[in-house]
Design a protein around this motif. Structure first.
Motif, PDB file in Angstrom:
ATOM      1  N   LEU A   1       1.072  -1.098  -0.327  1.00 54.33           N
ATOM      2  CA  LEU A   1       0.090   0.263  -0.327  1.00 54.33           C
ATOM      3  C   LEU A   1       1.066   1.165   0.363  1.00 54.33           C
ATOM      4  O   LEU A   1       0.360   2.328  -0.465  1.00 54.33           O
ATOM      5  CB  LEU A   1      -1.271  -0.001   1.067  1.00 54.33           C
ATOM      6  N   TRP A   2       2.222   1.226   0.592  1.00 57.31           N
ATOM      7  CA  TRP A   2       2.707   2.290   0.774  1.00 57.31           C
ATOM      8  C   TRP A   2       3.205   2.354  -1.249  1.00 57.31           C
ATOM      9  O   TRP A   2       3.839   3.752  -1.486  1.00 57.31           O
ATOM     10  CB  TRP A   2       4.192   2.099   1.727  1.00 57.31           C
TER      11      TRP A   2
ATOM     12  N   GLN B   1       3.564   5.490  -6.208  1.00 62.60           N
ATOM     13  CA  GLN B   1       3.870   4.999  -7.420  1.00 62.60           C
ATOM     14  C   GLN B   1       2.400   6.370  -8.379  1.00 62.60           C
ATOM     15  O   GLN B   1       1.651   5.275  -9.512  1.00 62.60           O
ATOM     16  CB  GLN B   1       3.330   3.760  -7.759  1.00 62.60           C
ATOM     17  N   SER B   2       1.059   6.587  -7.013  1.00 60.11           N
ATOM     18  CA  SER B   2      -0.438   7.177  -6.932  1.00 60.11           C
ATOM     19  C   SER B   2      -1.019   6.704  -8.141  1.00 60.11           C
ATOM     20  O   SER B   2      -1.325   6.594  -8.594  1.00 60.11           O
ATOM     21  CB  SER B   2       0.347   8.454  -8.374  1.00 60.11           C
ATOM     22  N   LEU B   3      -1.255   5.145  -7.725  1.00 57.92           N
ATOM     23  CA  LEU B   3      -1.564   4.265  -8.224  1.00 57.92           C
ATOM     24  C   LEU B   3      -2.766   3.674  -6.912  1.00 57.92           C
ATOM     25  O   LEU B   3      -3.796   2.400  -7.217  1.00 57.92           O
ATOM     26  CB  LEU B   3      -0.836   2.709  -8.407  1.00 57.92           C
ATOM     27  N   ASN B   4      -3.022   4.139  -5.583  1.00 57.27           N
ATOM     28  CA  ASN B   4      -3.687   4.142  -4.717  1.00 57.27           C
ATOM     29  C   ASN B   4      -5.222   4.824  -5.577  1.00 57.27           C
ATOM     30  O   ASN B   4      -6.679   4.014  -4.989  1.00 57.27           O
ATOM     31  CB  ASN B   4      -3.128   4.686  -3.577  1.00 57.27           C
TER      32      ASN B   4
ATOM     33  N   PHE C   1      -5.579  -4.988   9.871  1.00 58.04           N
ATOM     34  CA  PHE C   1      -6.708  -3.769   9.576  1.00 58.04           C
ATOM     35  C   PHE C   1      -5.699  -2.401   9.203  1.00 58.04           C
ATOM     36  O   PHE C   1      -4.741  -2.104   9.812  1.00 58.04           O
ATOM     37  CB  PHE C   1      -7.165  -2.898  10.374  1.00 58.04           C
ATOM     38  N   HIS C   2      -5.921  -2.011   8.024  1.00 58.50           N
ATOM     39  CA  HIS C   2      -5.099  -1.059   7.549  1.00 58.50           C
ATOM     40  C   HIS C   2      -6.324   0.275   6.569  1.00 58.50           C
ATOM     41  O   HIS C   2      -7.381   0.033   6.195  1.00 58.50           O
ATOM     42  CB  HIS C   2      -4.640  -1.576   6.348  1.00 58.50           C
TER      43      HIS C   2
END
Length: 467
Positions: A183-184, A189-192, A212-213
């Motif tokens: 996730l980081w 990468q601006s993929l989130n 949990f995130h």
């Protein structure tokens, strides 16, 4: 959930990674900017960087085939089993519409200790107090965040290459340590916002906080108890779904008749049967319980067997060899098996189960309507599984092999009504369609993301034309 990047909030992880990967001066991480994932932006950057096929060749197939990347680790059999169950459900539900890759990024793209987690886990569960310390010692948020930040600092470049290789349209994590680093990386990468990331929790009740995130698109919880923990850890209700534990589709869709199964498996057609197991590694008091069952299920007065025994030893060859020798002296029918890939058949042929409190085995037993005797549990993630079974009336806990064997003998004799009651409660607690519910919801997420992307692309073309 969209993460704001205009004024990022400082954290241990970002501070470490920002410095190690060359992002000084507040200008960001130069490595990630130079390897920006052009594939997702409609360019050729990723294919060129990785030496893969040209973007034009990929574009033809991507209109109808989507890539699913499932992240797991072989720390216990449940994570891979859940991953394979999800993969099978995608194939059965959507055919060739999805390509599903099940990968252990830590083993394949990370260094120590990520590539050594399987061996370390097996060592620690053989020394349960060591595992207990590890589980609870890493539970505080500041500890596991610092730990994962340090790992990310060393291995993020390799892991991002591993993720990019599969060009995922969605990423699914079925392991608590397969969220934070990916996730980081997706954030940098601006993929989130382009690639949904979902978590499928494979612990039935007691969960480590790393499950949990807050940045996940969806968190699939196997029970309401886990969903409550997710809310406490800061997830929004819109991110949480409670569908159950993903179990192999063969458990959900198979129509099995007990008499036919017993004939096929060469079991006694009339005697009630108990199945005894200790997970994929044959852990817990399996041998002691098997020996006790060999005595308890023989009626000395009537001089006849009142039940039969199936023992699944898993990968424990020493256990299998020992019980094969011991069972030759038993006066009750028995089957001593190793690692089995068709547990739905063996469970379907039996009337109750004695097992340690592994979440996958419990979920499978519930689907088959088997009353459960839990005889062992791992400190940490399996502790809560005991009250989950007992408080819902699906079985009992007994860690004494002789007492457990006597319970089975009573269930097969004067307490048949109690056996039927436990079986009814087990079926009521079961969630056989969980894996398909999860896959269908993931499909909706992917479809929604495709529609948004198409709308944005059409709007962009329209504005360009007007200008």
């Amino acid at each position: 959930m969209v993460m704001s990047v205009a004024m990022p909030r400082g954290s241990i992880r970002e501070a470490v990674l920002h410095g190690v990967l060359g992002g000084g001066g507040g200008k960001g991480c130069y490595y990630y900017h130079s390897r920006r994932c052009g594939f997702y932006a409609g360019g050729k950057g990723l294919a060129a960087a990785l030496g893969g096929p040209p973007a034009e060749e990929e574009a033809a197939g991507r209109e109808w085939r989507k890539n699913v990347l499932i992240l797991m680790s072989d720390t216990g059999g449940g994570h891979r089993a859940s991953a394979e169950a999800i993969k099978d459900a995608f194939r059965l539900q959507y055919g060739d519409e999805y390509r599903v890759f099940v990968k252990d990024l830590g083993k394949e793209y990370g260094g120590w200790p990520l590539n050594d987690m399987e061996r370390s886990y097996k060592f620690m569960i053989k020394h349960v107090q060591l595992w207990k310390v590890a589980f609870h010692g890493t539970s505080p948020r500041w500890i596991h965040r610092a730990y994962l930040a340090a790992l990310a600092a060393f291995y993020a470049k390799n892991v991002v290459a591993g993720i990019m290789k599969y060009k995922p349209d969605i990423i699914i994590s079925v392991h608590p340590l397969m969220q934070h680093i990916p996730l980081w990386i997706m954030k940098w990468q601006s993929l989130n916002e382009r690639v949904p990331f979902v978590t499928v929790i494979t612990d039935l009740n007691t969960c480590h906080p790393t499950w949990f995130h807050k940045s996940v698109t969806r968190c699939y919880c196997p029970s309401r108890e886990v969903a409550k923990k997710a809310l406490i850890e800061g997830l929004e209700p819109s991110q949480i779904r409670v569908f159950g534990l993903p179990i192999r589709p063969s458990f959900c869709r198979a129509i099995l008749r007990k008499d036919e199964l017993r004939k096929e498996l060469e079991m006694d057609l009339n005697l009630p049967a108990v199945i005894l197991m200790g997970g994929g590694e044959g852990m817990g008091p399996v041998e002691e319980t098997a020996l006790a069952l060999g005595e308890a299920l023989y009626d000395k007065r009537a001089k006849k067997a009142i039940g039969q025994i199936v023992v699944i030893c898993g990968r424990n060859q020493v256990l299998k060899s020992s019980l094969q020798s011991a069972s030759a002296k038993w006066k009750v029918p028995s089957k001593i098996r190793g690692f089995e890939t068709q547990m739905e058949r063996w469970m379907g042929a039996c009337d109750c189960i004695v097992t340690k409190a592994g979440p996958g085995t419990i979920a499978e037993a519930l689907i088959r309507g088997l009353p459960i005797i839990l005889n062992d549990f791992l400190p940490g993630q399996e502790v809560g599984n005991v009250p989950y079974v007992v408080n819902n009336g699906a079985g009992v806990f007994c860690n004494d092999p002789k007492r457990a064997a006597k319970i089975v003998a009573r269930w097969f004799g004067p307490e048949r009504d109690l056996l039927r009651k436990y079986s009814h409660n087990a079926l009521r607690l079961a969630q056989p369609n969980a894996v398909f519910d999860i896959v269908k919801d993931i499909h909706k997420i992917v479809q929604q993301r495709v529609q948004v992307t198409r709308f944005s692309h059409s709007l962009s073309k329209s504005l360009s034309f007007e200008m």
